[in-house]
Design a protein around this motif. Structure first.
Motif, PDB file in Angstrom:
ATOM      1  N   SER A  72       0.820  -1.202   0.000  1.00  0.00           N
ATOM      2  CA  SER A  72       0.000   0.000   0.000  1.00  0.00           C
ATOM      3  C   SER A  72       0.855   1.254   0.000  1.00  0.00           C
ATOM      4  CB  SER A  72      -0.929   0.007   1.222  1.00  0.00           C
ATOM      5  OG  SER A  72      -0.162   0.010   2.424  1.00  0.00           O
ATOM      6  N   GLU A  73       2.040   1.183   0.575  1.00  0.00           N
ATOM      7  CA  GLU A  73       2.908   2.355   0.630  1.00  0.00           C
ATOM      8  C   GLU A  73       3.884   2.391  -0.529  1.00  0.00           C
ATOM      9  OE1 GLU A  73       4.778   2.982   4.351  1.00  0.00           O
ATOM     10  OE2 GLU A  73       3.012   2.490   5.505  1.00  0.00           O
ATOM     11  N   ILE A  74       4.032   1.304  -1.257  1.00  0.00           N
ATOM     12  CA  ILE A  74       5.013   1.239  -2.333  1.00  0.00           C
ATOM     13  C   ILE A  74       4.330   1.221  -3.687  1.00  0.00           C
ATOM     14  CG2 ILE A  74       6.860  -0.139  -3.349  1.00  0.00           C
ATOM     15  CD1 ILE A  74       7.394  -1.245  -0.573  1.00  0.00           C
ATOM     16  N   GLN A  75       3.278   0.471  -3.787  1.00  0.00           N
ATOM     17  CA  GLN A  75       2.638   0.246  -5.086  1.00  0.00           C
ATOM     18  C   GLN A  75       2.111   1.533  -5.704  1.00  0.00           C
ATOM     19  OE1 GLN A  75      -0.841  -2.374  -5.112  1.00  0.00           O
ATOM     20  NE2 GLN A  75       0.205  -3.633  -6.613  1.00  0.00           N
ATOM     21  N   ASN A  76       1.732   2.491  -4.857  1.00  0.00           N
ATOM     22  CA  ASN A  76       1.166   3.728  -5.392  1.00  0.00           C
ATOM     23  C   ASN A  76       2.227   4.774  -5.672  1.00  0.00           C
ATOM     24  OD1 ASN A  76       1.892   4.390  -2.826  1.00  0.00           O
ATOM     25  ND2 ASN A  76      -0.103   5.129  -2.153  1.00  0.00           N
ATOM     26  N   LYS A  77       3.504   4.373  -5.659  1.00  0.00           N
ATOM     27  CA  LYS A  77       4.594   5.283  -5.981  1.00  0.00           C
ATOM     28  C   LYS A  77       5.319   4.761  -7.212  1.00  0.00           C
ATOM     29  CE  LYS A  77       5.419   6.992  -1.294  1.00  0.00           C
ATOM     30  NZ  LYS A  77       4.256   6.368  -0.681  1.00  0.00           N
ATOM     31  N   SER A  78       5.537   5.625  -8.173  1.00  0.00           N
ATOM     32  CA  SER A  78       6.220   5.213  -9.394  1.00  0.00           C
ATOM     33  C   SER A  78       7.664   4.849  -9.092  1.00  0.00           C
ATOM     34  CB  SER A  78       6.186   6.346 -10.419  1.00  0.00           C
ATOM     35  OG  SER A  78       7.092   6.088 -11.477  1.00  0.00           O
ATOM     36  N   ILE A  79       8.143   3.766  -9.726  1.00  0.00           N
ATOM     37  CA  ILE A  79       9.534   3.378  -9.561  1.00  0.00           C
ATOM     38  C   ILE A  79      10.463   4.474 -10.071  1.00  0.00           C
ATOM     39  CG2 ILE A  79       9.589   2.177 -11.791  1.00  0.00           C
ATOM     40  CD1 ILE A  79      11.585   0.250 -10.558  1.00  0.00           C
ATOM     41  N   PHE A  80      10.007   5.259 -11.037  1.00  0.00           N
ATOM     42  CA  PHE A  80      10.849   6.307 -11.598  1.00  0.00           C
ATOM     43  C   PHE A  80      10.702   7.625 -10.850  1.00  0.00           C
ATOM     44  CE2 PHE A  80       9.971   3.313 -15.054  1.00  0.00           C
ATOM     45  CZ  PHE A  80      11.264   2.862 -15.240  1.00  0.00           C
ATOM     46  N   GLY A  81       9.872   7.616  -9.803  1.00  0.00           N
ATOM     47  CA  GLY A  81       9.976   8.696  -8.854  1.00  0.00           C
ATOM     48  C   GLY A  81       8.921   9.772  -8.898  1.00  0.00           C
ATOM     49  N   GLU A  82       8.320   9.990  -7.751  1.00  0.00           N
ATOM     50  CA  GLU A  82       7.472  11.150  -7.545  1.00  0.00           C
ATOM     51  C   GLU A  82       8.157  12.102  -6.576  1.00  0.00           C
ATOM     52  OE1 GLU A  82       4.066   9.219  -5.992  1.00  0.00           O
ATOM     53  OE2 GLU A  82       3.410   8.413  -7.906  1.00  0.00           O
ATOM     54  N   TYR A  83       9.358  11.757  -6.154  1.00  0.00           N
ATOM     55  CA  TYR A  83      10.091  12.549  -5.185  1.00  0.00           C
ATOM     56  C   TYR A  83      11.005  13.541  -5.896  1.00  0.00           C
ATOM     57  CZ  TYR A  83       8.811   8.804  -1.906  1.00  0.00           C
ATOM     58  OH  TYR A  83       8.137   7.895  -1.147  1.00  0.00           O
ATOM     59  N   ASP A  84      11.221  14.681  -5.269  1.00  0.00           N
ATOM     60  CA  ASP A  84      12.173  15.657  -5.795  1.00  0.00           C
ATOM     61  C   ASP A  84      13.603  15.197  -5.549  1.00  0.00           C
ATOM     62  OD1 ASP A  84      10.152  17.360  -6.659  1.00  0.00           O
ATOM     63  OD2 ASP A  84      10.069  18.414  -4.741  1.00  0.00           O
ATOM     64  N   SER A  85      13.831  14.556  -4.411  1.00  0.00           N
ATOM     65  CA  SER A  85      15.175  14.129  -4.028  1.00  0.00           C
ATOM     66  C   SER A  85      15.592  12.868  -4.777  1.00  0.00           C
ATOM     67  CB  SER A  85      15.226  13.870  -2.514  1.00  0.00           C
ATOM     68  OG  SER A  85      16.366  13.129  -2.162  1.00  0.00           O
ATOM     69  N   LEU A  86      16.800  12.875  -5.351  1.00  0.00           N
ATOM     70  CA  LEU A  86      17.321  11.688  -6.026  1.00  0.00           C
ATOM     71  C   LEU A  86      17.453  10.530  -5.040  1.00  0.00           C
ATOM     72  CD1 LEU A  86      18.589  10.185  -8.413  1.00  0.00           C
ATOM     73  CD2 LEU A  86      20.789  11.238  -7.807  1.00  0.00           C
ATOM     74  N   GLU A  87      17.878  10.820  -3.813  1.00  0.00           N
ATOM     75  CA  GLU A  87      18.005   9.764  -2.809  1.00  0.00           C
ATOM     76  C   GLU A  87      16.680   9.040  -2.611  1.00  0.00           C
ATOM     77  OE1 GLU A  87      19.520  11.403   0.779  1.00  0.00           O
ATOM     78  OE2 GLU A  87      21.554  11.679   0.010  1.00  0.00           O
ATOM     79  N   MET A  94      19.375   3.028 -13.812  1.00  0.00           N
ATOM     80  CA  MET A  94      19.156   4.243 -13.032  1.00  0.00           C
ATOM     81  C   MET A  94      20.418   4.629 -12.266  1.00  0.00           C
ATOM     82  SD  MET A  94      16.024   4.820 -10.334  1.00  0.00           S
ATOM     83  CE  MET A  94      15.462   6.455  -9.864  1.00  0.00           C
ATOM     84  N   LEU A  95      21.085   3.633 -11.686  1.00  0.00           N
ATOM     85  CA  LEU A  95      22.344   3.892 -10.979  1.00  0.00           C
ATOM     86  C   LEU A  95      23.399   4.429 -11.947  1.00  0.00           C
ATOM     87  CD1 LEU A  95      22.680   0.740  -8.664  1.00  0.00           C
ATOM     88  CD2 LEU A  95      21.864   3.018  -8.038  1.00  0.00           C
ATOM     89  N   ILE A 119      27.782   4.473 -10.186  1.00  0.00           N
ATOM     90  CA  ILE A 119      28.582   3.252 -10.305  1.00  0.00           C
ATOM     91  C   ILE A 119      29.992   3.630 -10.746  1.00  0.00           C
ATOM     92  CG2 ILE A 119      28.815   1.033 -11.467  1.00  0.00           C
ATOM     93  CD1 ILE A 119      25.798   1.095 -11.942  1.00  0.00           C
ATOM     94  N   ASP A 120      30.945   3.217  -9.952  1.00  0.00           N
ATOM     95  CA  ASP A 120      32.344   3.479 -10.282  1.00  0.00           C
ATOM     96  C   ASP A 120      32.924   2.232 -10.940  1.00  0.00           C
ATOM     97  OD1 ASP A 120      34.877   4.412 -10.509  1.00  0.00           O
ATOM     98  OD2 ASP A 120      35.351   4.387  -8.380  1.00  0.00           O
ATOM     99  N   LYS A 121      33.074   2.259 -12.265  1.00  0.00           N
ATOM    100  CA  LYS A 121      33.544   1.089 -13.004  1.00  0.00           C
ATOM    101  C   LYS A 121      35.071   1.095 -13.080  1.00  0.00           C
ATOM    102  CE  LYS A 121      29.304   0.541 -15.670  1.00  0.00           C
ATOM    103  NZ  LYS A 121      28.698   0.411 -17.000  1.00  0.00           N
ATOM    104  N   ALA A 122      35.699   0.930 -11.908  1.00  0.00           N
ATOM    105  CA  ALA A 122      37.157   1.019 -11.819  1.00  0.00           C
ATOM    106  C   ALA A 122      37.857  -0.030 -12.675  1.00  0.00           C
ATOM    107  CB  ALA A 122      37.593   0.886 -10.360  1.00  0.00           C
ATOM    108  N   LYS A 123      37.288  -1.235 -12.771  1.00  0.00           N
ATOM    109  CA  LYS A 123      37.944  -2.306 -13.520  1.00  0.00           C
ATOM    110  C   LYS A 123      38.012  -2.026 -15.010  1.00  0.00           C
ATOM    111  CE  LYS A 123      37.086  -6.069 -10.262  1.00  0.00           C
ATOM    112  NZ  LYS A 123      36.528  -7.426 -10.073  1.00  0.00           N
ATOM    113  N   ASN A 124      37.170  -1.123 -15.484  1.00  0.00           N
ATOM    114  CA  ASN A 124      37.183  -0.785 -16.903  1.00  0.00           C
ATOM    115  C   ASN A 124      37.904   0.537 -17.178  1.00  0.00           C
ATOM    116  OD1 ASN A 124      35.618  -3.056 -17.485  1.00  0.00           O
ATOM    117  ND2 ASN A 124      33.719  -1.958 -17.087  1.00  0.00           N
ATOM    118  N   ARG A 125      38.543   1.099 -16.144  1.00  0.00           N
ATOM    119  CA  ARG A 125      39.138   2.425 -16.285  1.00  0.00           C
ATOM    120  C   ARG A 125      40.647   2.335 -16.459  1.00  0.00           C
ATOM    121  NH1 ARG A 125      37.081   4.778 -11.908  1.00  0.00           N
ATOM    122  NH2 ARG A 125      35.286   5.534 -13.079  1.00  0.00           N
ATOM    123  N   VAL A 126      41.172   3.160 -17.366  1.00  0.00           N
ATOM    124  CA  VAL A 126      42.612   3.271 -17.587  1.00  0.00           C
ATOM    125  C   VAL A 126      43.028   4.717 -17.310  1.00  0.00           C
ATOM    126  CG1 VAL A 126      44.518   3.028 -19.223  1.00  0.00           C
ATOM    127  CG2 VAL A 126      42.529   1.499 -19.375  1.00  0.00           C
TER     128      VAL A 126
END
Length: 224
Positions: A12-27, A170-171, A177-184
């Motif tokens: 009831s508290e989750i289903q009525n909230k869009s996964i892509f966000g109704e919140y202003d805060s990214l967190e 989304m991350l 996401i820090d993709k250190a293994k792919n970074r040169v």
């Protein structure tokens, strides 16, 4: 329907909230998406993620809620069974750990016999304050979800798979996401290349900052 019969999920508290966000805060948007993912996957994915950090789930009757007040703190997410356990989730996107908030969480957890889990960025400056408190970086969580997809290929449902892929995207799109293994890292090699080859060591001028990387390359005489 099968999921609802197997697990007591408070949608009831989750289903009525869009996964892509109704919140202003990214967190809060990230937290909402993460909780949607847990509710879709149920006990299997929840145990797979949380037990990586020694956070135990003694029951499968899991209630999931978001932005739940716990006295001096408002938990970004809560997983609990009314009679067995309660896990409070605090998410941080690039910001430092708030010591006062952390102390309040610890006091609440001690009083309620709850467990605490932080989700933080790879570059959180004062993560050492979480000494003894389990936490994931967003990069760690992304890796766990990728392994989960591979290990459960052909087993998990299409909705769960879709939410995992979208959450990982989304991350990535929010540079969490820090993709250190792919970074040169490429540096000037006129002076340091031979020393690095011989001693496996490289030093640069003070005040320089490098992201974590798997490889170090040298540019010298118009070649890498």
């Amino acid at each position: 329907e099968n999921l609802l019969r197997r697990y007591r999920l408070n949608l009831s508290e989750i289903q009525n909230k869009s996964i892509f966000g109704e919140y202003d805060s990214l967190e809060n948007r990230i937290t909402s998406a993460f909780l949607h993912l847990l509710s879709a996957g149920g006990e299997n994915i929840i145990r797979n993620i949380f037990e990586c950090k020694g956070v135990n789930l003694p029951e499968n009757n899991i209630i999931i809620s978001t932005q739940e007040s716990k006295g001096p703190v408002v938990a970004d997410g809560v997983l609990h069974c009314k009679f067995s356990f309660e896990i409070l989730i605090e998410c941080k996107i690039g910001s430092a750990i708030n010591k006062e908030q952390l102390d309040n969480y610890k006091a609440v957890c001690k009083k309620r016999s709850s467990q605490l889990l932080y989700l933080i960025s790879d570059n959180t400056i004062n993560a050492d304050l979480l000494n003894g408190v389990p936490f994931f970086t967003w990069t760690e969580l992304d890796s766990i979800l990728q392994d989960y997809l591979v290990e459960n290929d052909g087993v998990i449902g299409e909705v769960e798979r879709y939410l995992i892929v979208q959450f990982k995207l989304m991350l990535e799109n929010n540079n969490l996401i820090d993709k250190a293994k792919n970074r040169v890292i490429i540096v000037g090699g006129a002076f340091g290349e031979e020393i690095a080859k011989k001693y496996k060591f490289y030093a640069c001028q003070n005040g320089r900052y490098f992201k974590k990387a798997e490889y170090l390359a040298f540019y010298h005489k118009k070649a890498i």
